[in-house]
Design an enzyme around this catalytic site. Structure first.
Site, PDB file in Angstrom:
ATOM      1  CG  HIS A 191      -0.236  -0.319   2.501  1.00 23.52           C
ATOM      2  ND1 HIS A 191       0.691   0.547   3.044  1.00 23.52           N
ATOM      3  CD2 HIS A 191      -0.283  -1.387   3.335  1.00 23.52           C
ATOM      4  CE1 HIS A 191       1.152   0.039   4.168  1.00 23.52           C
ATOM      5  NE2 HIS A 191       0.586  -1.143   4.364  1.00 23.52           N
ATOM      6  CG  HIS A 229       4.302  -1.683   2.066  1.00 24.44           C
ATOM      7  ND1 HIS A 229       3.003  -2.111   1.997  1.00 24.44           N
ATOM      8  CD2 HIS A 229       4.861  -2.359   3.092  1.00 24.44           C
ATOM      9  CE1 HIS A 229       2.790  -3.021   2.939  1.00 24.44           C
ATOM     10  NE2 HIS A 229       3.890  -3.186   3.628  1.00 24.44           N
ATOM     11  CB  SER A 236      -0.789  -6.072   4.351  1.00 23.59           C
ATOM     12  OG  SER A 236       0.360  -5.380   3.931  1.00 23.59           O
TER      13      SER A 236
HETATM   14  P1  AMP Z   1       5.154  -5.221   6.349  1.00 23.37           P
HETATM   15  O1  AMP Z   1       4.970  -5.562   4.907  1.00 23.37           O
HETATM   16  O2  AMP Z   1       3.882  -5.013   7.091  1.00 23.37           O
HETATM   17  O3  AMP Z   1       6.125  -6.149   7.032  1.00 23.37           O
HETATM   18  O4  AMP Z   1       5.853  -3.791   6.375  1.00 23.37           O
HETATM   19  C1  AMP Z   1       7.045  -3.554   5.669  1.00 23.37           C
HETATM   20  C2  AMP Z   1       7.562  -2.190   6.037  1.00 23.37           C
HETATM   21  O5  AMP Z   1       6.599  -1.188   5.705  1.00 23.37           O
HETATM   22  C3  AMP Z   1       7.847  -2.039   7.541  1.00 23.37           C
HETATM   23  O6  AMP Z   1       9.026  -1.278   7.723  1.00 23.37           O
HETATM   24  C4  AMP Z   1       6.628  -1.293   8.015  1.00 23.37           C
HETATM   25  O7  AMP Z   1       6.849  -0.533   9.184  1.00 23.37           O
HETATM   26  C5  AMP Z   1       6.339  -0.389   6.827  1.00 23.37           C
HETATM   27  N1  AMP Z   1       4.945   0.055   6.852  1.00 23.37           N
HETATM   28  C6  AMP Z   1       3.844  -0.732   6.977  1.00 23.37           C
HETATM   29  N2  AMP Z   1       2.735   0.024   7.045  1.00 23.37           N
HETATM   30  C7  AMP Z   1       3.138   1.321   6.968  1.00 23.37           C
HETATM   31  C8  AMP Z   1       2.469   2.570   6.995  1.00 23.37           C
HETATM   32  N3  AMP Z   1       1.141   2.672   7.116  1.00 23.37           N
HETATM   33  N4  AMP Z   1       3.207   3.705   6.893  1.00 23.37           N
HETATM   34  C9  AMP Z   1       4.562   3.637   6.783  1.00 23.37           C
HETATM   35  N5  AMP Z   1       5.258   2.477   6.753  1.00 23.37           N
HETATM   36  C10 AMP Z   1       4.563   1.338   6.850  1.00 23.37           C
END
Ligand code: AMP
Length: 285
Positions: free
Chosen positions: A34, A37, A188
């Site tokens: 999203h 990311h 996600s």
């Molecule tokens: P994930 O795919 O959930 O493991 O997240 C991958 C990276 O994206 C991690 O560093 C998360 O902290 C970051 N991330 C996830 N959601 C957000 C968001 N809403 N805003 C900023 N960074 C995010």
């Protein structure tokens, strides 16, 4: 954008780029991407010559097998979004590329209280799994800068501690949380919310904003109790709403006790577990 499935192929390409003097920014993800990311990719593109992203749903950080099974997977859509965002290389490895059979990669560092509080209480083993995959991916990509979101504040605190303990030269960059128009932190997992729970979930951000305003005058216990009540009244099932020191993650009783204070919350919205946080005082870094 180049797409790699094999670690050796990515490394071969990266080595050539590095020999040409290129700097590398890296954002590890679990996909179902999203705007949050993509904000990491944009930051990496601004500060480095190359932005590298990994998509790997890491089995070792899921303490609940149902959560792993239900984690959304949409590799084609993700790849298209990353290409539009200007990502240079995407690593989408199968499990055996990340964890080759017979290789023991588990991180054995002592994170003290950092991985014991908040998420650590409710998701045992999660942070060792997370630290293991981040360390492995950093060993593979060897970036100058690592981009992670404030959204996962405790995760970021533990990665910061890991880089310190390993005397790593990699610079950790914390990117602000990207939110929907109604304040819900992008995640996600939001894809799995029922319409009723999607409508209720923005109360999480409202409870954080209220805590930010109230913590100026009131102590943490009062602010925390009000937030937990507010979340429950909206139909969520909060697990914790903790007001902590932004570095040690230890509880802070009142504003005067620390320079950098963060409120961190986890709550179930139906079958979906959501987390969020907000700085109440001071600024990171
Ligand atoms: P994930 O795919 O959930 O493991 O997240 C991958 C990276 O994206 C991690 O560093 C998360 O902290 C970051 N991330 C996830 N959601 C957000 C968001 N809403 N805003 C900023 N960074 C995010």
């Amino acid at each position: 954008m180049l797409v790699f499935k094999k670690v050796a192929d990515l490394q071969h390409w990266l080595n050539a780029e590095r020999r040409a003097g290129k700097t590398v920014g890296f954002a590890p993800t679990m996909g179902a991407l999203h705007e949050g990311h993509l904000s990491l990719v944009h930051a990496a593109k601004q500060e480095c010559d190359l932005a590298v992203v990994s998509i790997f749903v890491n089995p070792t950080q899921f303490n609940d097998p149902k959560d792993l099974e239900k984690y959304p997977r949409m590799p084609e859509v993700d790849a298209a979004l990353l290409m539009q965002a200007g990502c240079d290389a995407l690593l989408m490895p199968p499990v055996e590329e990340v964890y080759p059979p017979g290789l023991e990669l588990t991180v054995r560092l002592d994170f003290r209280q950092l991985d014991q509080v908040m998420e650590g209480v409710f998701r045992p083993g999660h942070f060792i799994g997370m630290a293991t995959v981040v360390k492995r991916l950093l060993d593979i990509v060897a970036p100058q800068r690592l981009y992670m979101g404030q959204k996962d504040f405790q995760q970021l605190s533990i990665v910061r501690d890991m880089l310190d303990q390993l005397r790593s030269p990699i610079q950790l960059v914390m990117c602000p949380t990207t939110r929907e128009a109604d304040g819900l932190a992008m995640s996600s997992r939001n894809l799995r919310l029922t319409p009723a729970m999607r409508a209720a979930a923005p109360v999480i951000y409202r409870s954080l904003l209220e805590a930010q305003a109230d913590f100026v005058q009131e102590n943490a216990t009062t602010v925390q109790a009000r937030a937990l009540e507010k979340l429950a009244a909206a139909g969520l099932r909060p697990e914790y709403f903790d007001i902590v020191d932004g570095i040690s993650l230890l509880p802070v009783a009142q504003g005067a006790d620390a320079d950098f204070v963060v409120a961190c919350v986890a709550a179930w919205a139906g079958e979906v577990r959501l987390i969020d946080n907000l700085v109440l005082k001071g600024a990171p870094g």
